[in-house]
Design a protein around this motif. Sequence first.
Motif, mmCIF file in Angstrom:
data_model
loop_
_atom_site.group_PDB
_atom_site.id
_atom_site.type_symbol
_atom_site.label_atom_id
_atom_site.label_comp_id
_atom_site.label_asym_id
_atom_site.label_seq_id
_atom_site.Cartn_x
_atom_site.Cartn_y
_atom_site.Cartn_z
ATOM 1 N N VAL A 30 42.338 39.993 40.455
ATOM 2 C CA VAL A 30 41.333 40.697 41.245
ATOM 3 C C VAL A 30 41.156 40.014 42.596
ATOM 4 O O VAL A 30 41.084 40.680 43.645
ATOM 5 C CB VAL A 30 39.990 40.764 40.490
ATOM 6 N N ILE A 31 41.090 38.689 42.599
ATOM 7 C CA ILE A 31 40.929 37.957 43.866
ATOM 8 C C ILE A 31 42.098 38.240 44.798
ATOM 9 O O ILE A 31 41.920 38.413 46.011
ATOM 10 C CB ILE A 31 40.772 36.454 43.585
ATOM 11 N N ARG A 32 43.301 38.334 44.239
ATOM 12 C CA ARG A 32 44.471 38.626 45.080
ATOM 13 C C ARG A 32 44.425 40.042 45.658
ATOM 14 O O ARG A 32 45.085 40.329 46.656
ATOM 15 C CB ARG A 32 45.758 38.425 44.278
ATOM 16 N N CYS A 33 43.657 40.929 45.026
ATOM 17 C CA CYS A 33 43.508 42.283 45.559
ATOM 18 C C CYS A 33 42.510 42.357 46.711
ATOM 19 O O CYS A 33 42.506 43.345 47.470
ATOM 20 C CB CYS A 33 43.018 43.228 44.456
ATOM 21 N N TYR A 51 33.548 47.804 36.766
ATOM 22 C CA TYR A 51 33.761 46.578 35.999
ATOM 23 C C TYR A 51 35.262 46.385 35.854
ATOM 24 O O TYR A 51 35.984 47.311 35.459
ATOM 25 C CB TYR A 51 33.122 46.655 34.604
ATOM 26 N N VAL A 52 35.753 45.167 36.133
ATOM 27 C CA VAL A 52 37.188 44.924 36.120
ATOM 28 C C VAL A 52 37.494 43.633 35.372
ATOM 29 O O VAL A 52 36.911 42.582 35.639
ATOM 30 C CB VAL A 52 37.764 44.885 37.554
ATOM 31 N N MET A 53 38.391 43.723 34.403
ATOM 32 C CA MET A 53 38.924 42.542 33.708
ATOM 33 C C MET A 53 40.355 42.870 33.265
ATOM 34 O O MET A 53 40.584 43.335 32.151
ATOM 35 C CB MET A 53 38.058 42.156 32.510
ATOM 36 N N PRO A 54 41.330 42.642 34.155
ATOM 37 C CA PRO A 54 42.723 42.991 33.837
ATOM 38 C C PRO A 54 43.384 41.914 32.973
ATOM 39 O O PRO A 54 44.285 41.198 33.419
ATOM 40 C CB PRO A 54 43.369 43.099 35.223
ATOM 41 N N SER A 55 42.938 41.832 31.730
ATOM 42 C CA SER A 55 43.451 40.810 30.803
ATOM 43 C C SER A 55 44.974 40.897 30.703
ATOM 44 O O SER A 55 45.566 41.966 30.843
ATOM 45 C CB SER A 55 42.845 41.009 29.414
ATOM 46 N N ARG A 56 45.590 39.747 30.452
ATOM 47 C CA ARG A 56 47.053 39.712 30.396
ATOM 48 C C ARG A 56 47.498 38.684 29.372
ATOM 49 O O ARG A 56 46.704 37.882 28.872
ATOM 50 C CB ARG A 56 47.609 39.347 31.771
ATOM 51 N N LEU A 57 48.774 38.716 29.073
ATOM 52 C CA LEU A 57 49.352 37.778 28.132
ATOM 53 C C LEU A 57 49.648 36.471 28.858
ATOM 54 O O LEU A 57 50.343 36.446 29.877
ATOM 55 C CB LEU A 57 50.646 38.354 27.544
ATOM 56 N N VAL A 58 49.105 35.384 28.328
ATOM 57 C CA VAL A 58 49.356 34.046 28.860
ATOM 58 C C VAL A 58 49.877 33.194 27.705
ATOM 59 O O VAL A 58 49.207 33.079 26.676
ATOM 60 C CB VAL A 58 48.070 33.416 29.452
ATOM 61 N N VAL A 73 45.715 49.072 33.118
ATOM 62 C CA VAL A 73 46.792 48.759 34.052
ATOM 63 C C VAL A 73 47.758 47.759 33.433
ATOM 64 O O VAL A 73 47.407 46.995 32.527
ATOM 65 C CB VAL A 73 46.230 48.176 35.375
ATOM 66 N N ASP A 74 48.973 47.748 33.959
ATOM 67 C CA ASP A 74 49.950 46.726 33.611
ATOM 68 C C ASP A 74 49.574 45.478 34.403
ATOM 69 O O ASP A 74 49.838 45.388 35.603
ATOM 70 C CB ASP A 74 51.360 47.199 33.969
ATOM 71 N N SER A 75 48.953 44.528 33.741
ATOM 72 C CA SER A 75 48.430 43.361 34.445
ATOM 73 C C SER A 75 49.518 42.362 34.818
ATOM 74 O O SER A 75 49.225 41.343 35.447
ATOM 75 C CB SER A 75 47.332 42.677 33.620
ATOM 76 N N SER A 76 50.770 42.634 34.436
ATOM 77 C CA SER A 76 51.872 41.805 34.924
ATOM 78 C C SER A 76 52.285 42.221 36.332
ATOM 79 O O SER A 76 53.044 41.510 36.993
ATOM 80 C CB SER A 76 53.071 41.896 33.984
ATOM 81 N N ASP A 77 51.778 43.360 36.797
ATOM 82 C CA ASP A 77 52.091 43.871 38.131
ATOM 83 C C ASP A 77 50.791 43.967 38.928
ATOM 84 O O ASP A 77 50.008 44.902 38.723
ATOM 85 C CB ASP A 77 52.756 45.242 38.029
ATOM 86 N N LEU A 123 45.441 46.604 41.929
ATOM 87 C CA LEU A 123 45.006 47.009 43.269
ATOM 88 C C LEU A 123 44.879 48.522 43.361
ATOM 89 O O LEU A 123 43.877 49.044 43.870
ATOM 90 C CB LEU A 123 46.001 46.496 44.312
ATOM 91 N N ALA A 124 45.875 49.250 42.871
ATOM 92 C CA ALA A 124 45.849 50.715 42.957
ATOM 93 C C ALA A 124 44.674 51.289 42.172
ATOM 94 O O ALA A 124 44.013 52.240 42.621
ATOM 95 C CB ALA A 124 47.171 51.290 42.447
ATOM 96 N N ALA A 125 44.393 50.740 41.008
ATOM 97 C CA ALA A 125 43.291 51.251 40.182
ATOM 98 C C ALA A 125 41.950 51.012 40.861
ATOM 99 O O ALA A 125 41.082 51.902 40.896
ATOM 100 C CB ALA A 125 43.318 50.590 38.801
ATOM 101 N N LEU A 126 41.750 49.818 41.418
ATOM 102 C CA LEU A 126 40.487 49.516 42.089
ATOM 103 C C LEU A 126 40.325 50.371 43.345
ATOM 104 O O LEU A 126 39.231 50.886 43.620
ATOM 105 C CB LEU A 126 40.425 48.028 42.430
ATOM 106 N N ASP A 127 41.400 50.510 44.099
ATOM 107 C CA ASP A 127 41.340 51.341 45.308
ATOM 108 C C ASP A 127 40.983 52.783 44.951
ATOM 109 O O ASP A 127 40.152 53.419 45.617
ATOM 110 C CB ASP A 127 42.690 51.283 46.033
#
Length: 390
Positions: free
Chosen positions: A225-228, A287-294, A337-341, A346-350
Amino acid sequence: MSDTSPQAILLTTDFPPMSGGIACFLHGLWDELATSLPATVLSTVPAGTAPRPHRYRLEILEAVGAPGLTTSQRLLRMRGEAVPATLAHLKAAGADALVFIGVWSVMAHHWCQALQKSAIPYAIFAHDGELTDAEMYASVDPWRQGDVRAARFLLANSRDTATRLRMRYGETLDIRVLNPGVPDRPVPENLRPWVAALKADLQLDGGRVLLTVARLERSKGIDLVIRCLPDLARAFPGLRYLVAGEGPEREALESLARSLGVAPLVTFLGRVDELCKQALYDLCEVYVMPSRLVPGRPLEGFGIVFLEAAVAARPCVAGRVGGTADAVVDGVTGLRVDSSDPRETLAALDRLLRDGALRLRLGEAGRERVRRHFLWPAVAGRFLRETGLG
């Protein structure tokens, strides 16, 4: 409620005043169950100075939760004091009691072992990687395997968790899905002073607001999110990003925001209380939380915060991982969203920030879905049916 009703007894090492999703889930469920049958919680977590109001019977196993103990000391006290106290309680409860392990851990293993030796049936709540991740608890995996296979059944918090359990333990395991729930929204009059105070304190000045409420760790996708924000800030002047929660990634996230020149747009609020959290949902647009696999971290088993945002009629952006499909219906209550991309986030938030009608439609659909299926009375009803207590 009859005195002869079967009892639901929860044994847990994760419970309020701990603040995570597991603690909130178990507290909320048992508090609602207490309106239908005798419900008891035996917890190793100290109650703290201001115990949360509750309707269930609560017993703290203080020998284990005493401050200052090492892990080895806690395990010794678990075996030597807490387990015998638990078995004495279960004996007094009688044969009609159904026993549930709130979350599996090395500590909880000693409960499972004692229950097996005493021929007391039990079920286990399955939340995420504590039962499905081969790397977590790898050194004691034989204990975990034995405890799972000895259980009457498992209660998975999402369809995804149930699928991963079957992949790990086989198709013969009895797995039942029980999504978490949330309480309904506080009375609006109780929130207005909080909303007004937060607006003033945070100097929001009517700007657009994104919100994340989560533990600050890489798997939650807060850095995405910060990078967006550089692109979003150019398109939406006055945009702010509020982050509520604590965790090991805070310093790295603050550094990232500074390096991208968006530090003034990001406010890290730390841990917030319940009314403040509800006011934050009122303040945000998305509300945004793009959880991803770590690697080395569990998947998002469900995502209770998505329900909290939805009952406030806020659309959600979620990562397409783990159990989020049960919490957010893509295109209906939010966007997954695909949180690996990072471009998808960005597109979803926009899209949501540009389209007020879409935000309203997704938010209202989310609120209706939660009120129909995820408030505690509905969740407790499913629990009673799934467990045969109803």
